[in-house]
Design a protein around this motif. Structure first.
Motif, PDB file in Angstrom:
ATOM      1  N   GLY A 202       1.111   4.930   1.349  1.00 24.13           N
ATOM      2  CA  GLY A 202       0.550   5.789   2.379  1.00 24.13           C
ATOM      3  C   GLY A 202       0.923   7.233   2.139  1.00 24.13           C
ATOM      4  O   GLY A 202       1.351   7.606   1.043  1.00 24.13           O
ATOM      5  N   ASP A 203       0.772   8.060   3.135  1.00 26.84           N
ATOM      6  CA  ASP A 203       1.107   9.482   3.029  1.00 26.84           C
ATOM      7  C   ASP A 203       2.610   9.641   3.208  1.00 26.84           C
ATOM      8  O   ASP A 203       3.116   9.694   4.318  1.00 26.84           O
ATOM      9  CB  ASP A 203       0.357  10.279   4.094  1.00 26.84           C
ATOM     10  CG  ASP A 203       0.590  11.782   3.954  1.00 26.84           C
ATOM     11  OD1 ASP A 203       1.110  12.207   2.892  1.00 26.84           O
ATOM     12  OD2 ASP A 203       0.271  12.529   4.892  1.00 26.84           O
TER      13      ASP A 203
ATOM     14  N   LYS B 290       0.846  -1.200   0.000  1.00 30.12           N
ATOM     15  CA  LYS B 290       0.000   0.000   0.000  1.00 30.12           C
ATOM     16  C   LYS B 290       0.870   1.235   0.000  1.00 30.12           C
ATOM     17  O   LYS B 290       1.967   1.240   0.569  1.00 30.12           O
ATOM     18  CB  LYS B 290      -0.927  -0.005   1.228  1.00 30.12           C
ATOM     19  CG  LYS B 290      -2.051   1.024   1.148  1.00 30.12           C
ATOM     20  CD  LYS B 290      -3.047   0.840   2.289  1.00 30.12           C
ATOM     21  CE  LYS B 290      -4.207   1.822   2.153  1.00 30.12           C
ATOM     22  NZ  LYS B 290      -5.197   1.644   3.254  1.00 30.12           N
TER      23      LYS B 290
ATOM     24  N   ALA C   1       4.115   0.779   2.321  1.00 33.03           N
ATOM     25  CA  ALA C   1       4.138  -0.390   3.183  1.00 33.03           C
ATOM     26  C   ALA C   1       4.485  -1.605   2.338  1.00 33.03           C
ATOM     27  O   ALA C   1       3.845  -1.845   1.309  1.00 33.03           O
ATOM     28  CB  ALA C   1       2.788  -0.573   3.868  1.00 33.03           C
TER      29      ALA C   1
ATOM     30  N   SER D 192      -4.787   2.267  -2.629  1.00 38.93           N
ATOM     31  CA  SER D 192      -4.065   3.265  -1.847  1.00 38.93           C
ATOM     32  C   SER D 192      -4.741   4.631  -1.859  1.00 38.93           C
ATOM     33  O   SER D 192      -4.206   5.596  -1.291  1.00 38.93           O
ATOM     34  CB  SER D 192      -2.635   3.393  -2.373  1.00 38.93           C
ATOM     35  OG  SER D 192      -1.955   2.147  -2.298  1.00 38.93           O
TER      36      SER D 192
ATOM     37  N   PHE E 278       8.044  -0.206   6.420  1.00 42.14           N
ATOM     38  CA  PHE E 278       7.427   1.003   5.874  1.00 42.14           C
ATOM     39  C   PHE E 278       8.564   1.909   5.451  1.00 42.14           C
ATOM     40  O   PHE E 278       9.409   2.287   6.272  1.00 42.14           O
ATOM     41  CB  PHE E 278       6.543   1.703   6.909  1.00 42.14           C
ATOM     42  CG  PHE E 278       5.736   2.834   6.338  1.00 42.14           C
ATOM     43  CD1 PHE E 278       4.517   2.605   5.717  1.00 42.14           C
ATOM     44  CD2 PHE E 278       6.215   4.145   6.405  1.00 42.14           C
ATOM     45  CE1 PHE E 278       3.772   3.641   5.179  1.00 42.14           C
ATOM     46  CE2 PHE E 278       5.471   5.195   5.872  1.00 42.14           C
ATOM     47  CZ  PHE E 278       4.247   4.936   5.258  1.00 42.14           C
TER      48      PHE E 278
END
Length: 368
Positions: free
Chosen positions: A76-77, A74, A81, A238, A87
């Motif tokens: 993210g901001d 995914k 991930a 996402s 991460f």
């Protein structure tokens, strides 16, 4: 500054190398689920055992580019991930995760490394006289059927799909058909709706066709899926804006319209007028890298522009057809065939890998 490149195909590898070359002060991290660069447009050769198509990433990436063996789960901001549990933060992301295949149950997809490996092993076990069916009458299916027929004339080959070489001119389509006939590949223009395993006959498939064409059931000892599918759902999952095919929507600079820190290139990018091809991937990877360099150095941005010159098919190792096109990718009447087409196709294919490794590439501007 950290730049993460998700995917190490033609577009991702070229973008990573170009960024490392032009922004030596940046930390470039490539995330890829396998340790090799795979020449996807040669997978039909891998199936038939006529070429080596995987090169270790360490031989493809410039010194200083970090490669992480993982898949992005995914976005993210400001980070990704990974399926490894990590991460990874980024200042900029190049999304280049390519496309996927959605094979009918009972078939082996030849458009992925894993599928091509499985198909190669299964093909090697077939005895003389067995029948191989390839589903898909686009480039992947045609080249797979022809490559196998050329290398294993002791097998029966059948190619099934809606319309043979649909994007080619009438003359080029006739030449493709003639080349397949020379290799004794039977072409059925129809639609496969189901693949069944016959009871009591180990290894035999029965294909059920929709009766738009010849119809009925046909038998096959090995059924290969040569149709490209959609794209991974990573962008949509996402929260990035995607089109009806799941490709990330981008602006004129190949940046996601949802997050300008994210560039999207290759098959997973919704670029108007583009199609899935290494001919597309290279220029997009290069343009994204150049645009990011311009952003970092405070220079004005240039819109992406790319024009096509044609589409190539090999029909075994000694024959092929190159459909010449206008820059908007519409077919011209002219085409190349025979050994000259093989030479052109081989040059383009080798050039795509060379461009990804060296970050050196040139392309036509798009139509006005």
């Amino acid at each position: 500054m950290r730049i993460v490149v998700a995917g190490a195909g033609y577009a991702g590898t070229l973008a990573a190398n170009r960024l490392a070359k032009k922004l030596p002060e940046a930390e470039v991290v490539v995330v890829n689920p396998r340790a090799d660069f795979v020449e996807r447009v040669r997978l039909h050769q891998h199936v038939a055992g006529t070429a080596k198509v995987a090169t270790p990433l360490v031989e493809m990436l410039r010194d200083g580019v970090e490669a992480r063996l993982a898949a992005v789960e995914k976005i993210g901001d400001g980070g990704v991930a990974l399926d490894s549990g990590e991460f990874v933060d980024f200042d900029h992301l190049v999304l280049a995760v390519g496309s996927t295949v959605s094979p009918l149950p009972g078939t082996i997809p030849v458009g992925t490394w894993e599928g091509a490996e499985y198909a190669r092993a299964a093909l090697a076990q077939l005895p003389p006289g067995a029948t191989v069916t390839v589903i898909g009458t686009g480039a992947t299916g045609i080249e797979t059927a022809a490559e196998i027929a050329d290398g294993r004339p002791d097998l029966g080959l059948r190619l099934v799909g809606n319309r043979l070489a649909a994007g080619f001119s009438d003359g080029a389509r006739r030449r493709v058909r003639a080349g397949l006939e020379r290799l004794k590949v039977s072409v059925i223009e129809d639609t496969v709706t189901q693949v069944l395993r016959d009871q009591g006959e180990e290894g035999a498939d029965r294909l059920r066709l929709r009766s738009a064409g010849p119809g009925g059931d046909v038998r096959s000892d090995l059924t290969l899926w040569g149709v490209l599918g959609g794209v991974p759902d990573l962008a949509g999952r996402s929260g990035l804006e995607v089109d009806e095919r799941g490709r990330a929507v981008v602006d004129e600079h190949l940046r996601s319209v949802s997050d300008p820190r994210i560039f999207v290139v290759g098959d997973c990018a919704a670029v108007p007028g583009s199609r899935a091809a290494c001919q597309t991937a290279g220029p997009q990877g290069a343009h994204a890298a150049d645009t990011l360099v311009r952003m970092v150095k405070g220079r004005g941005l240039k819109p992406y522009s790319m024009g096509y010159f044609g589409t190539g098919l090999t029909l075994g190792r000694r024959d092929g057809v190159i459909q010449l096109s206008r820059r908007d990718d519409t077919a011209r009447r002219q085409y190349l065939a025979g050994r000259p087409a093989v030479v052109v196709k081989e040059g383009a294919t080798s050039g795509a890998k060379y461009g990804s490794r060296t970050a050196t590439i040139a392309w036509l501007r798009g139509p006005k």
